[in-house]
Design an enzyme around this catalytic site. Structure first.
Site, short mmCIF file in Angstrom:
data_model
loop_
_atom_site.label_atom_id
_atom_site.label_comp_id
_atom_site.label_asym_id
_atom_site.label_seq_id
_atom_site.Cartn_x
_atom_site.Cartn_y
_atom_site.Cartn_z
N ASP A 256 0.82 -1.22 0.00
CA ASP A 256 0.00 0.00 0.00
C ASP A 256 0.84 1.26 0.00
O ASP A 256 0.37 2.32 -0.40
CB ASP A 256 -0.95 0.00 1.20
CG ASP A 256 -2.07 -1.00 0.96
OD1 ASP A 256 -1.82 -2.21 1.12
OD2 ASP A 256 -3.17 -0.58 0.56
N ASN A 266 1.88 -3.24 3.97
CA ASN A 266 0.88 -4.05 3.27
C ASN A 266 -0.08 -4.59 4.33
O ASN A 266 0.07 -4.36 5.54
CB ASN A 266 1.54 -5.17 2.48
CG ASN A 266 0.57 -5.88 1.55
OD1 ASN A 266 -0.21 -5.23 0.85
ND2 ASN A 266 0.57 -7.21 1.55
O1 MRU Z 1 -7.42 -3.25 3.10
P1 MRU Z 1 -7.24 -3.64 1.67
O2 MRU Z 1 -8.02 -4.83 1.27
O3 MRU Z 1 -7.42 -2.47 0.73
O4 MRU Z 1 -5.70 -4.04 1.59
C1 MRU Z 1 -5.14 -4.37 0.36
C2 MRU Z 1 -3.73 -4.80 0.43
O5 MRU Z 1 -3.11 -4.82 1.46
C3 MRU Z 1 -3.08 -5.10 -0.89
O6 MRU Z 1 -2.09 -6.07 -0.73
C4 MRU Z 1 -2.45 -3.84 -1.44
O7 MRU Z 1 -3.37 -2.79 -1.47
C5 MRU Z 1 -1.90 -4.04 -2.80
S1 MRU Z 1 -3.13 -4.25 -4.02
C6 MRU Z 1 -2.35 -4.47 -5.50
#
Ligand code: MRU
Length: 367
Positions: A256, A266
């Protein structure tokens, strides 16, 4: 069109609604049981969809915010630039407050803002058109970025595949097509393998369930299962035994936000995986579009971590509450993997190894 393309089309994360007056998203909170698309058009609806993870995954959040700003701007009544910009900034700041960790959200909003400011001399009607075009560009670029990450990741998979045994891949959360415009980031190497002639049985993907919101079980295994790739779901606390058993050859995860020194935020649980990967000597790669690399954040210490509602841990998914009423709950949505614990970071521009700041700069990634 291949059946994989058919599937990608069906679960497309973000597209225009009718007459481009809304954003059309697949409601990810309902998957895997129900495939339902919804149209969001007001600032409140777009904010809610991001906050509640109807649309989620760092790149998809960015694309949704960009599409959202185009739709919102189109409804502004101001005929002068100052009035238009005032409404734009209000909505942009509101959407930016929906989730704090994924930097792609702020990156995409800034791209839309830059498009407004660079065209301040144009008639408002033209600026509105430009915003639609910029949102489309952000989405199209994301598809290309995923493909490039996939090519590099597939190269690493080929190096590790020494015999007929399926290559064991572990992933966490969902960094798949549902988290991006297409292909995903962590899943892109797998989809690229299929495009390049690997049989689905040449690999086996282990999906961490990903407590508490179950993105691994609900979304990644759903995607891979429908793509025909052999897939196993395990609870997060089973990853250590799985790795010890020799079934995992390589780990791909998304992120992220990556700090300038390579520390990578992440989904909660990723840092535990990186410690295990380091312990067991398993190569682990963070798949990161360059838009996820935040050179303005020096280290992982400075990455804001989103804290979420307690009931996601104690009540969601359960028929009855699974912890005493009133008990304290710790529910961070993300954690940060120390850059010393994983093998490398795959960006669309190339594969990076420590020291990361220098490696990013060589690829032209600056603040
Ligand atoms: O809380 P989320 O479901 O949005 O978290 C998503 C993640 O942690 C993903 O691994 C990250 O955003 C990468 S998506 C290509």
């Amino acid at each position: 069109m291949s059946s994989l393309d058919d599937f990608f089309e069906k679960v497309i994360t973000v597209k225009w609604g009718p007459e481009k007056k809304s954003v059309d998203i697949i409601d990810q909170t309902l998957l895997p049981g129900t495939i339902k698309r919804i149209q969001i058009a007001t600032a409140e609806e777009i904010y809610e969809a991001i906050k509640k993870l109807r649309v989620r995954g760092a790149p998809a959040i960015g694309v949704c915010a960009a599409y959202g700003m185009a739709v919102l701007s189109n409804s502004y009544e101001a005929s002068d630039y100052a009035g238009f910009l005032m409404s734009f900034e209000r909505d942009k700041d509101y959407l930016a407050s929906s989730r704090p960790t994924a930097v792609n959200l702020f990156w995409a909003l800034k791209r839309m803002e830059d498009a407004v400011k660079a065209n301040s001399d144009k008639p408002i009607a033209e600026i509105k058109e430009i915003l639609y075009e910029e949102a489309d560009r952000i989405r199209e670029e994301d598809v290309a970025i995923s493909r490039s990450i996939g090519e590099i990741g597939f190269g690493l998979m080929k190096e590790l595949k020494k015999d007929e045994k399926p290559l064991g891949i572990l992933t966490h959360c969902n960094a798949g097509t549902l988290a991006t415009a297409k292909y995903g980031t962590a899943t892109a190497p797998m989809y690229m393998a299929l495009e390049r002639g690997w049989a689905p049985e040449d690999m086996h993907v282990y999906c961490d369930e990903t407590r508490p919101l179950l993105q691994g079980a609900r979304l990644t295994s759903f995607e891979l299962f429908h793509s025909g790739i052999p897939t196993t779901v395990q609870c997060d606390n089973m990853a250590s035994l799985l790795m010890k058993s020799g079934k995992v050859d390589i780990i791909f995860v998304g992120c992220d936000r990556v700090a300038a020194n390579g520390d990578a935020a992440n989904k909660i649980g990723t840092s535990g995986l990186s410690i295990l990967a380091h312990h067991y000597g398993i190569p682990m790669y963070i798949c990161a579009p360059s838009s996820t690399i935040d050179m303005n954040t020096p280290t992982g210490e400075e990455i804001p971590i989103e804290m979420r509602d307690k009931d996601e841990v104690t009540e969601m998914w359960y028929k009855e509450r699974m912890a005493p009423e009133g008990v304290d709950v710790f529910n961070p949505a993300f954690d940060v993997s120390d850059h010393s614990l994983f093998t490398g970071i795959i960006t669309e521009k190339g594969l990076c190894h420590a020291p990361y700041k220098e490696a990013f700069e060589v690829l032209g990634i600056h603040s």
